[in-house]
Design a protein around this motif. Structure first.
Motif, PDB file in Angstrom:
ATOM      1  N   GLY A 134      14.086  -6.856  -1.854  1.00 49.52           N
ATOM      2  CA  GLY A 134      14.287  -5.889  -2.914  1.00 49.52           C
ATOM      3  C   GLY A 134      13.243  -5.878  -4.006  1.00 49.52           C
ATOM      4  N   TYR A 135      12.153  -6.616  -3.834  1.00 50.63           N
ATOM      5  CA  TYR A 135      11.074  -6.606  -4.812  1.00 50.63           C
ATOM      6  C   TYR A 135      10.136  -5.426  -4.547  1.00 50.63           C
ATOM      7  CZ  TYR A 135      12.425 -11.392  -6.020  1.00 50.63           C
ATOM      8  OH  TYR A 135      13.119 -12.506  -6.429  1.00 50.63           O
ATOM      9  N   THR A 136       9.383  -5.050  -5.573  1.00 51.03           N
ATOM     10  CA  THR A 136       8.378  -3.993  -5.470  1.00 51.03           C
ATOM     11  C   THR A 136       7.093  -4.470  -6.124  1.00 51.03           C
ATOM     12  OG1 THR A 136      10.079  -2.278  -5.586  1.00 51.03           O
ATOM     13  CG2 THR A 136       7.808  -1.604  -6.016  1.00 51.03           C
ATOM     14  N   LEU A 137       5.963  -4.215  -5.470  1.00 51.20           N
ATOM     15  CA  LEU A 137       4.669  -4.560  -6.047  1.00 51.20           C
ATOM     16  C   LEU A 137       4.052  -3.304  -6.638  1.00 51.20           C
ATOM     17  CD1 LEU A 137       2.074  -7.033  -4.774  1.00 51.20           C
ATOM     18  CD2 LEU A 137       1.292  -4.726  -5.302  1.00 51.20           C
ATOM     19  N   ASP A 138       3.695  -3.351  -7.919  1.00 53.17           N
ATOM     20  CA  ASP A 138       3.119  -2.219  -8.630  1.00 53.17           C
ATOM     21  C   ASP A 138       1.618  -2.443  -8.765  1.00 53.17           C
ATOM     22  OD1 ASP A 138       2.279  -0.276 -10.419  1.00 53.17           O
ATOM     23  OD2 ASP A 138       4.116  -0.356 -11.599  1.00 53.17           O
ATOM     24  N   LEU A 139       0.827  -1.713  -7.953  1.00 54.89           N
ATOM     25  CA  LEU A 139      -0.624  -1.883  -7.973  1.00 54.89           C
ATOM     26  C   LEU A 139      -1.227  -1.467  -9.315  1.00 54.89           C
ATOM     27  CD1 LEU A 139      -1.554  -0.495  -4.440  1.00 54.89           C
ATOM     28  CD2 LEU A 139      -1.823  -2.857  -5.205  1.00 54.89           C
ATOM     29  N   ALA A 140      -0.619  -0.491  -9.963  1.00 49.31           N
ATOM     30  CA  ALA A 140      -1.168  -0.001 -11.222  1.00 49.31           C
ATOM     31  C   ALA A 140      -0.995  -1.018 -12.342  1.00 49.31           C
ATOM     32  CB  ALA A 140      -0.500   1.316 -11.610  1.00 49.31           C
ATOM     33  N   HIS A 142      -0.238  -4.215 -11.886  1.00 50.56           N
ATOM     34  CA  HIS A 142      -0.520  -5.564 -11.400  1.00 50.56           C
ATOM     35  C   HIS A 142       0.675  -6.488 -11.678  1.00 50.56           C
ATOM     36  CE1 HIS A 142      -4.843  -4.998 -10.419  1.00 50.56           C
ATOM     37  NE2 HIS A 142      -4.707  -4.022 -11.286  1.00 50.56           N
ATOM     38  N   GLN A 143       1.857  -5.999 -11.265  1.00 52.81           N
ATOM     39  CA  GLN A 143       3.088  -6.755 -11.466  1.00 52.81           C
ATOM     40  C   GLN A 143       3.977  -6.661 -10.234  1.00 52.81           C
ATOM     41  OE1 GLN A 143       4.864  -4.945 -14.955  1.00 52.81           O
ATOM     42  NE2 GLN A 143       4.077  -6.550 -16.286  1.00 52.81           N
ATOM     43  N   VAL A 144       4.880  -7.627 -10.118  1.00 50.59           N
ATOM     44  CA  VAL A 144       5.948  -7.557  -9.127  1.00 50.59           C
ATOM     45  C   VAL A 144       7.229  -7.275  -9.893  1.00 50.59           C
ATOM     46  CG1 VAL A 144       7.308  -8.859  -7.456  1.00 50.59           C
ATOM     47  CG2 VAL A 144       4.822  -9.049  -7.465  1.00 50.59           C
ATOM     48  N   LEU A 145       8.011  -6.309  -9.388  1.00 48.27           N
ATOM     49  CA  LEU A 145       9.212  -5.871 -10.078  1.00 48.27           C
ATOM     50  C   LEU A 145      10.457  -6.168  -9.252  1.00 48.27           C
ATOM     51  CD1 LEU A 145       7.927  -2.299 -11.060  1.00 48.27           C
ATOM     52  CD2 LEU A 145       7.720  -4.395 -12.421  1.00 48.27           C
ATOM     53  N   LYS A 146      11.562  -6.408  -9.951  1.00 50.71           N
ATOM     54  CA  LYS A 146      12.874  -6.535  -9.332  1.00 50.71           C
ATOM     55  C   LYS A 146      13.821  -5.643 -10.108  1.00 50.71           C
ATOM     56  CE  LYS A 146      16.010  -8.621  -6.613  1.00 50.71           C
ATOM     57  NZ  LYS A 146      15.979  -8.701  -5.158  1.00 50.71           N
ATOM     58  N   GLU A 147      14.291  -4.570  -9.475  1.00 50.42           N
ATOM     59  CA  GLU A 147      15.145  -3.588 -10.130  1.00 50.42           C
ATOM     60  C   GLU A 147      14.481  -3.061 -11.395  1.00 50.42           C
ATOM     61  OE1 GLU A 147      18.885  -5.495 -10.668  1.00 50.42           O
ATOM     62  OE2 GLU A 147      19.395  -5.422  -8.539  1.00 50.42           O
ATOM     63  N   GLY A 220       6.599 -11.064   4.594  1.00 48.71           N
ATOM     64  CA  GLY A 220       7.850 -11.035   5.329  1.00 48.71           C
ATOM     65  C   GLY A 220       8.285  -9.613   5.629  1.00 48.71           C
ATOM     66  N   ARG A 221       9.254  -9.481   6.464  1.00 50.83           N
ATOM     67  CA  ARG A 221       9.722  -8.144   6.862  1.00 50.83           C
ATOM     68  C   ARG A 221      10.522  -7.504   5.739  1.00 50.83           C
ATOM     69  NH1 ARG A 221      11.690  -8.522  13.191  1.00 50.83           N
ATOM     70  NH2 ARG A 221       9.700  -9.256  14.055  1.00 50.83           N
ATOM     71  N   VAL A 222      10.215  -6.223   5.503  1.00 51.77           N
ATOM     72  CA  VAL A 222      10.956  -5.460   4.518  1.00 51.77           C
ATOM     73  C   VAL A 222      12.109  -4.787   5.231  1.00 51.77           C
ATOM     74  CG1 VAL A 222      10.872  -3.607   2.804  1.00 51.77           C
ATOM     75  CG2 VAL A 222       8.862  -5.071   3.171  1.00 51.77           C
ATOM     76  N   LYS A 223      13.327  -5.247   4.940  1.00 52.08           N
ATOM     77  CA  LYS A 223      14.510  -4.695   5.612  1.00 52.08           C
ATOM     78  C   LYS A 223      15.030  -3.490   4.845  1.00 52.08           C
ATOM     79  CE  LYS A 223      15.760  -9.351   7.133  1.00 52.08           C
ATOM     80  NZ  LYS A 223      16.772 -10.426   7.063  1.00 52.08           N
ATOM     81  N   GLU A 224      15.679  -2.605   5.575  1.00 48.06           N
ATOM     82  CA  GLU A 224      16.254  -1.410   4.949  1.00 48.06           C
ATOM     83  C   GLU A 224      17.243  -1.824   3.876  1.00 48.06           C
ATOM     84  OE1 GLU A 224      18.636   2.685   6.196  1.00 48.06           O
ATOM     85  OE2 GLU A 224      17.882   1.307   7.735  1.00 48.06           O
ATOM     86  N   GLY A 225      17.072  -1.256   2.712  1.00 44.85           N
ATOM     87  CA  GLY A 225      17.945  -1.611   1.606  1.00 44.85           C
ATOM     88  C   GLY A 225      17.517  -2.868   0.896  1.00 44.85           C
ATOM     89  N   GLY A 226      16.244  -3.357   1.198  1.00 44.44           N
ATOM     90  CA  GLY A 226      15.719  -4.533   0.524  1.00 44.44           C
ATOM     91  C   GLY A 226      15.737  -5.737   1.404  1.00 44.44           C
TER      92      GLY A 226
END
Length: 226
Positions: A134-140, A142-147, A220-226
């Motif tokens: 459920g994490y997201t990497l923001d290239l703009a 330069h951060q990793v986000l959670k929710e 790692g594998r990104v599963k549907e829904g995180g």
């Protein structure tokens, strides 16, 4: 897509022009900051690939970026340079650059960064890359986000994770990761990679980075829904 490449290395110029040309991109070349500045005034580009050390001096690329921003040219700027230390990266980004890719680089990563920058400039959100758990990497940013909230990673931990995220199916050896994440350091022990992988796993979860036996690591594998 039309790209301006400001680069004085003939070999690299040939590789970039041919490689991006195979993707259907039009690449126009300027061997100096002076010519790059003139060409950018005469033609509108979707992106500028900009070396830092050019015939005019070691800071010529940075100065060109500042000049472009001073005249309100919004064209995305991606620095391509051997100056990979953190101070140089920050100087480039704070001086008007949008992204910074150290040499030598993987051509697939160059393509990915070009796509992200151009789509972002056109109002898209392709700078967001989904990660496991459920994490997201923001290239703009330069951060990793959670929710939507940033997760506390060090710059080196982020750089390591970004390397995996830009090529999610690729397994990187420890030496390959050193070349990407520690390019300015000539003698980094491969055990350092293991230390940083463990640190990222400890902060985000074991599933974020997979161990590939006999090869190294990959996302790692990104599963549907995180």
């Amino acid at each position: 897509m039309r790209i301006l490449l400001v680069e004085d290395d003939p070999r690299l110029t040939e590789l970039v022009v041919e490689g991006l040309g195979e993707d259907g991109l039009i690449v126009e070349h300027a061997p100096s900051a002076t010519m790059g500045n003139a060409m950018s005034e005469m033609q509108t580009y979707d992106l500028i690939l900009l070396d830092v050390m050019l015939p005019e001096g070691r800071q010529a690329g940075f100065e060109l970026a500042k000049a472009l921003r001073a005249r309100r040219d919004p064209t995305p700027i991606l620095f391509l340079t051997a100056r990979a230390d953190m101070d140089s990266r920050l100087e480039g980004l704070e001086g008007g650059g949008d992204d910074y890719l150290p040499k030598p680089f993987d051509f697939r990563e160059l393509r990915a960064r070009i796509r992200a920058l151009v789509r972002r400039a056109k109002g898209g959100s392709s700078n967001l890359i989904p990660l496991p758990l459920g994490y997201t990497l923001d290239l703009a940013a330069h951060q990793v986000l959670k929710e939507g909230a940033p997760v506390g990673l060090t710059p080196r931990e982020y750089a390591l994770l970004e390397c995996f995220a830009l090529n999610p199916g690729r397994a990187y050896s420890r030496n390959a990761l050193i070349e990407r994440v520690w390019p300015e350091e000539s003698a980094v022990d491969t055990k350092v990679v293991d230390v940083y992988v463990s640190a990222v796993r400890r902060k985000l979860g074991e599933e974020v980075i997979e161990t590939v036996r006999g090869l190294g690591y990959r996302l790692g594998r990104v599963k549907e829904g995180g």
